[in-house]
Design a protein around this motif. Sequence first.
Motif: not given
Length: 317
Positions: A116, A120, A149-150, A152-153
């Motif tokens: 990841e 990015n 975070a999950a 957003r992912w």
Amino acid sequence: MLNSKQLPKYLRYAYEDALAGGVDAQIVEAIFETAILHRSERDSWPHKRMTEDKLAALGTLYKYRDATNVRHWQILENQELWFPRPSTFNDPFDSRLLIRFDLMNPERMDAFLRAEIVRNEPGAGEHLIVAKMQDLKAALLNPVQHDQAARRWMAPLLDRTKILCLGRRKDNILMWSHYAQNHEGFAIGFDTVRLKNLCFELGGYLAGYVAYRDNYPILEFPEKDSKLTKKDVLTTLLNVKSRIWAYEKEVRITLFDAPDKSGFAADLISELVMGCNMTPSCEEKLLKIADTQYPDARVYKASMSRDAFSLEFNQVR
């Protein structure tokens, strides 16, 4: 001793009947404790997607519609099928389950985080990558930061997702009450073979029965060597709801990167069903649409049974 009040109602009655019938209490308790354990473990199983053959074999799937909603009539009048985003659904839990990155094994988590970061920040050096991995790993082990975070992912995936929600039966009294204006609306029956072909033409799809459970399933990011595939995870994410919705007996067709709506040929619709409380003016309107646009569709009128809490259907065309 097992407390029968802790059992679901259907198990409690069976448990008490078995004891009243003279079955050995220890045997009964062992059986029902196993059933309870099985049910709790099942909540964590991945939900399997439906094959094309199983979808086609269903024959007809139904969409219950409100006769006071102009857009619902436009499905028939304009021959356009809408594919809504999950964010528009009436259940706040729907399609919002989280992949549990914090349950990855350490090696898999390191590989995932590294990939990841590189994706990015393509120019990042090794020291920066290692430092970011440490920060991200600490965040993933914090429940609040993990869930943020999950989400957003997963947001880009859900933004690409459209879901067509359908029912398996036309005699579902609650569906008529909740989605067809207290039985004053209508139901549209879609031919599943033609529906499958239409969705394939729109870029492919995932189909599945909705599973109804008491607890969230545990969605782990699939390992490279795992039998669990990304499609299994997606199917579970998008096709598991609270058991309170079980009355819907829902089938879902999920599309990715599909348009908001699509035109369709008249033979996609195999049935049109008028609710038992539909007004004469709406009946006249639906019959006119059927005659002019859907000459091969069967048309039914629902009525209340004289003998049971059930609906009966008379074919009027």
